[in-house]
Design a protein around this motif. Structure first.
Motif, mmCIF file in Angstrom:
data_model
loop_
_atom_site.group_PDB
_atom_site.id
_atom_site.type_symbol
_atom_site.label_atom_id
_atom_site.label_comp_id
_atom_site.label_asym_id
_atom_site.label_seq_id
_atom_site.Cartn_x
_atom_site.Cartn_y
_atom_site.Cartn_z
ATOM 1 N N SER A 117 0.826 -1.217 0.000
ATOM 2 C CA SER A 117 0.000 0.000 0.000
ATOM 3 C C SER A 117 0.856 1.261 0.000
ATOM 4 O O SER A 117 0.493 2.271 -0.608
ATOM 5 C CB SER A 117 -0.912 0.035 1.235
ATOM 6 N N ARG A 118 1.993 1.204 0.709
ATOM 7 C CA ARG A 118 2.812 2.409 0.882
ATOM 8 C C ARG A 118 4.101 2.373 0.076
ATOM 9 O O ARG A 118 4.985 3.184 0.270
ATOM 10 C CB ARG A 118 3.090 2.640 2.370
ATOM 11 N N GLN A 143 -1.577 4.233 -1.055
ATOM 12 C CA GLN A 143 -2.973 4.148 -0.592
ATOM 13 C C GLN A 143 -2.975 4.084 0.936
ATOM 14 O O GLN A 143 -2.136 3.399 1.519
ATOM 15 C CB GLN A 143 -3.647 2.878 -1.149
ATOM 16 N N ASP A 144 -3.943 4.779 1.533
ATOM 17 C CA ASP A 144 -4.087 4.690 2.990
ATOM 18 C C ASP A 144 -4.476 3.284 3.410
ATOM 19 O O ASP A 144 -5.309 2.645 2.767
ATOM 20 C CB ASP A 144 -5.164 5.658 3.484
ATOM 21 N N VAL A 145 -3.869 2.837 4.496
ATOM 22 C CA VAL A 145 -4.257 1.553 5.091
ATOM 23 C C VAL A 145 -5.279 1.809 6.204
ATOM 24 O O VAL A 145 -6.330 1.177 6.248
ATOM 25 C CB VAL A 145 -3.024 0.820 5.639
ATOM 26 N N HIS A 146 -4.986 2.771 7.066
ATOM 27 C CA HIS A 146 -5.927 3.045 8.166
ATOM 28 C C HIS A 146 -7.278 3.460 7.572
ATOM 29 O O HIS A 146 -7.336 4.167 6.562
ATOM 30 C CB HIS A 146 -5.381 4.163 9.065
ATOM 31 N N ALA A 148 -9.237 1.936 5.736
ATOM 32 C CA ALA A 148 -9.650 1.212 4.521
ATOM 33 C C ALA A 148 -10.453 -0.028 4.920
ATOM 34 O O ALA A 148 -10.342 -0.519 6.049
ATOM 35 C CB ALA A 148 -8.409 0.801 3.722
ATOM 36 N N ASP A 210 -11.061 -2.564 0.133
ATOM 37 C CA ASP A 210 -9.904 -1.808 -0.363
ATOM 38 C C ASP A 210 -8.651 -2.679 -0.339
ATOM 39 O O ASP A 210 -7.750 -2.506 -1.153
ATOM 40 C CB ASP A 210 -9.681 -0.580 0.522
#
Ligand code: GLV
Length: 340
Positions: A117-118, A143-146, A148, A210
């Motif tokens: 994701s990062r 993409q944000d993980v928190h 999602a 997500d």
């Protein structure tokens, strides 16, 4: 007379000691390389039990070469390397190593979720190649993980450990199993702030999540479960993680899907044909993070798995209760002469 056992790889000494104390033991004394097939087939000719790894194929050929065989103790939770119906038909017990690897494997799933994701590995490679020249607003954005939505396909023990960690990231959880799991929902639902919902269909999960994590065992039903159709249902921002078995995914179709950017990125610990080499097409893609089937690979957990496999083997061969049987067979006799 003691039963005879064969161990197909050099294991941590604690496991070898458990087997050797109860059995006349032969060992393929190499940690890094699997026992050659011909050697294995010869070695099992007069053994009562084998301690195997997932690199050993346990099939009708091996059963035919091992007429005395009573137990196969596989040092893995998965056992798609074993022809289970053939073992059961022959009355040979199979054991595996669940539980001890659950938390360790869930940690690795999270390493893949976060890294994919990062863009962690892509960023590392970029720096190593001298490609980091400045800071800019949209440089290496991921993409944000928190927050999602996490979708777990095959939420068993490991899936539930992945889900528990997700609550800390404020992620609503969707899971898809053949049936809803009230115990999973109760366990996760008891964590303050947790949101968990059953997805009645895989399509429902794929179009909503997500982050999609695959943790199903490899069976005839799950082989090829993820292909072009499934990837097309996923969001263009989605991250796909497979830590189960490679053949659950049609790899050629995943590669095409990743090139088109749906899923947006993937983290993979398992592959259709392992091991993969440096020329594998997945490595040519920027949006993948690959690890070499190391879900359970910590010193403590691999040692525990070896000890559990050894304990299962010895229990089966000495008439003790077997901690982790996979099939139901009567293990007849104690020892190499049938215990008569
Ligand atoms: C490893 O992949 C296992 O099944 O334990």
């Amino acid at each position: 007379m003691k039963p005879r056992a064969y161990i197909t790889r050099r294991l941590p000494q604690a496991a070898i000691d458990i087997v050797s104390a109860a059995c006349e033991t032969t060992l393929w004394d190499d940690e890094a390389n699997p026992v050659p097939r011909e050697t294995l087939l010869r070695a099992v000719a007069d053994v009562d039990g084998i301690l195997t790894l997932l690199t050993d194929r346990v099939d009708t050929e091996l059963l035919a070469a091992a007429p005395r065989l009573k137990v196969v103790a596989n040092m893995a939770v998965g056992y798609d390397n074993v022809d289970l119906p053939a073992l059961t038909a022959r009355g040979v017990l199979l054991t595996n190593t669940p539980d001890v690897l659950t938390e360790t494997t869930a940690d690795l799933v999270w390493a893949l979720i976060l890294a994919a994701s990062r863009r962690v590995v892509e960023g590392h490679r970029l720096i190593a190649a001298g490609g980091w020249t400045t800071w800019s607003p949209m440089f290496m954005v991921g993409q944000d993980v928190h927050g999602a939505t996490l979708g777990i396909v095959g939420a068993g023990r490991i899936g539930s450990a992945v889900a528990r960690r997700a609550v800390g990231f404020g992620m609503p959880i969707l899971y898809h199993n053949r049936r809803p799991s009230p115990s999973l929902e109760a366990q996760i639902g008891a964590i303050p702030g947790a949101v968990i919902r059953y997805a009645p269909t895989l399509d429902d999960l794929l179009s909503t999540a997500d982050v999609v994590v695959v943790l199903v065992p490899l069976t005839p039903e799950t082989r090829g479960m993820f292909g072009a159709r499934e990837f097309a249902l996923m969001k263009p921002t989605s991250v796909f993680v497979n830590a189960s078995r490679g053949p659950v995914v049609c790899e050629a179709e995943l590669i095409e899907a990743l090139k088109r950017g749906r899923p947006w990125a993937a983290g993979l610990d398992v592959f259709e044909h392992e091991p993969i080499g440096a020329d594998h097409p997945l490595l040519a893609l920027p949006n993948v993070v690959l690890t070499p089937h190391i879900g359970s690979a910590t010193v403590a957990t691999r040692t525990r798995m070896a000890v559990v496999a050894a304990t299962n083997l010895v229990a089966a061969l000495t008439g003790q209760p077997v901690p982790n049987p996979v099939n139901r067979v009567e293990v007849k006799g104690e020892g190499r002469d049938g215990g008569t």
